[in-house]
Design a protein around this motif. Sequence first.
Motif, mmCIF file in Angstrom:
data_model
loop_
_atom_site.group_PDB
_atom_site.id
_atom_site.type_symbol
_atom_site.label_atom_id
_atom_site.label_comp_id
_atom_site.label_asym_id
_atom_site.label_seq_id
_atom_site.Cartn_x
_atom_site.Cartn_y
_atom_site.Cartn_z
ATOM 1 N N ASN A 1 -17.061 -1.184 -1.857
ATOM 2 C CA ASN A 1 -15.644 -0.823 -1.433
ATOM 3 C C ASN A 1 -15.452 0.507 -1.725
ATOM 4 O OD1 ASN A 1 -14.351 -3.627 -0.578
ATOM 5 N ND2 ASN A 1 -15.845 -3.994 -2.255
ATOM 6 N N THR B 1 -13.513 1.105 -4.067
ATOM 7 C CA THR B 1 -13.332 1.378 -5.615
ATOM 8 C C THR B 1 -14.757 1.981 -6.052
ATOM 9 O OG1 THR B 1 -11.810 -0.445 -5.507
ATOM 10 C CG2 THR B 1 -13.063 -0.008 -7.679
ATOM 11 N N LEU C 1 -12.353 -8.542 -1.740
ATOM 12 C CA LEU C 1 -11.453 -7.520 -2.180
ATOM 13 C C LEU C 1 -10.585 -6.887 -1.081
ATOM 14 C CD1 LEU C 1 -10.429 -5.519 -4.182
ATOM 15 C CD2 LEU C 1 -12.472 -4.175 -4.112
ATOM 16 N N THR D 1 -6.498 -7.577 -0.681
ATOM 17 C CA THR D 1 -5.718 -6.460 -0.496
ATOM 18 C C THR D 1 -4.772 -6.634 0.641
ATOM 19 O OG1 THR D 1 -7.369 -5.169 -1.675
ATOM 20 C CG2 THR D 1 -5.488 -4.016 -0.507
ATOM 21 N N GLN E 1 -2.140 -9.659 0.351
ATOM 22 C CA GLN E 1 -1.227 -9.383 -0.633
ATOM 23 C C GLN E 1 -0.343 -8.245 -0.117
ATOM 24 O OE1 GLN E 1 -3.410 -9.447 -4.195
ATOM 25 N NE2 GLN E 1 -3.905 -11.553 -4.077
ATOM 26 N N ALA E 2 -0.653 -7.104 0.546
ATOM 27 C CA ALA E 2 0.090 -6.097 0.950
ATOM 28 C C ALA E 2 0.952 -6.224 1.977
ATOM 29 C CB ALA E 2 -0.772 -4.712 1.297
ATOM 30 N N ILE F 1 -10.129 -3.033 4.652
ATOM 31 C CA ILE F 1 -8.877 -3.338 4.241
ATOM 32 C C ILE F 1 -8.193 -3.273 5.879
ATOM 33 C CG2 ILE F 1 -6.588 -3.091 3.276
ATOM 34 C CD1 ILE F 1 -8.150 -1.707 0.985
ATOM 35 N N SER G 1 -3.763 1.994 4.326
ATOM 36 C CA SER G 1 -4.823 1.347 3.718
ATOM 37 C C SER G 1 -5.753 2.452 2.933
ATOM 38 C CB SER G 1 -5.780 0.511 4.718
ATOM 39 O OG SER G 1 -6.195 1.115 5.783
ATOM 40 N N THR H 1 -2.116 1.548 -1.005
ATOM 41 C CA THR H 1 -3.130 0.635 -1.631
ATOM 42 C C THR H 1 -3.620 1.455 -3.078
ATOM 43 O OG1 THR H 1 -4.927 1.666 -0.489
ATOM 44 C CG2 THR H 1 -3.943 -0.482 0.354
ATOM 45 N N VAL I 1 0.449 -1.925 -3.731
ATOM 46 C CA VAL I 1 -0.347 -3.415 -3.852
ATOM 47 C C VAL I 1 -1.558 -3.166 -5.040
ATOM 48 C CG1 VAL I 1 -2.025 -2.837 -1.862
ATOM 49 C CG2 VAL I 1 -1.469 -5.315 -2.763
ATOM 50 N N ALA I 2 -1.223 -3.929 -5.896
ATOM 51 C CA ALA I 2 -2.331 -3.816 -6.793
ATOM 52 C C ALA I 2 -3.167 -5.295 -6.802
ATOM 53 C CB ALA I 2 -2.030 -3.837 -8.389
ATOM 54 N N THR I 3 -4.263 -5.398 -6.147
ATOM 55 C CA THR I 3 -4.937 -6.511 -5.834
ATOM 56 C C THR I 3 -5.241 -7.408 -6.888
ATOM 57 O OG1 THR I 3 -6.213 -5.299 -4.251
ATOM 58 C CG2 THR I 3 -7.003 -7.426 -4.319
#
Length: 316
Positions: A41, A43, A127, A131, A134-135, A159, A210, A232, A256-258
């Motif tokens: 990802n 991240t 993940l 994301t 929830q977004a 995403i 995204s 994001t 959004v904080a997953t």
Amino acid sequence: MKAVVLQGRGGPEVVASTDVPDLGPPRGDEILVRVRASSVNGTDLGLRRGGLPAPLVRRRPFVLGFDLSGVVVACGPKVTAFAPGDEVVALLGHGGGGQAEHALLRQGRAASAPRGVPASETAGLPLAGLTALQALHRRAQLHRRPGARVLVVGASGGIGAFAVQLAVLAGARVTGTASAGKRDFVAALGAEDVVGHDAIRGTYDVVLDSPGALPAAAARRLLAPGGVLVSTHPASVQSARGLLASALGGPGYTVVATSARSADLARLVRLVETGRLRVPVDRVFPLADPAGAHSHLESGRAAGKVVLAVADEPFA
């Protein structure tokens, strides 16, 4: 056990598959999972480049990977949701650990894996899928906006690809941005219109950024009255500016904080299991080649998810 370790900050060459100490037995409500696959990802790339605040990276060895699919092999004494042999998907915390032969995690971070779907696909779900979900539904309240016009920026990414599908399932009219070579891919996900990143026109009820790269000022020109732009990147400077402007009465802006909500993950699993949501996997790399996976993802060539296969064969 073998695991993908972050050896420093820099290019793809600083990630390597190497031996790390075995994990101890699960305690409390932890489960020990034998990992089948884990996705790469943004991240992971951000930590490797040194562009994200990551105090936990000081721990050595730091094992990358923030989601996984696999099979439970042992349970702590307080585990009630799973038993050894259960197939699961999971979102891990800031400590990572998914790109390894085994992972320890709390049971609330996992859900039963979609039946009949390869692990190389389900590993790409937690993940990016959470994301997007929830977004759209927790931050933008898309389910309360029937017939909404939705813009997904970066619609060919992990995403973005989930967001396009989830917005279509919610009855939205979706526009996605993508480079020329990926527009057919985004259209096949259900987008009514696919445009270049520099060709966005009109206003929208919901904008999902995204990549988290839009300046806060974009909300003013892209949003219809009552609309909301969701980023994001909660820790970015532009997000701070957007949140401040929104609080002062400017255009709607949120981040959004997953969250590892097992109910949300189970919702995504049901959609995948029933064929209403596709996990678009661009390419699968072996655990022995994490640098190749990083290079491919950041090259911009990938459409959808990039996955590391940890186990080649089903477990006995």
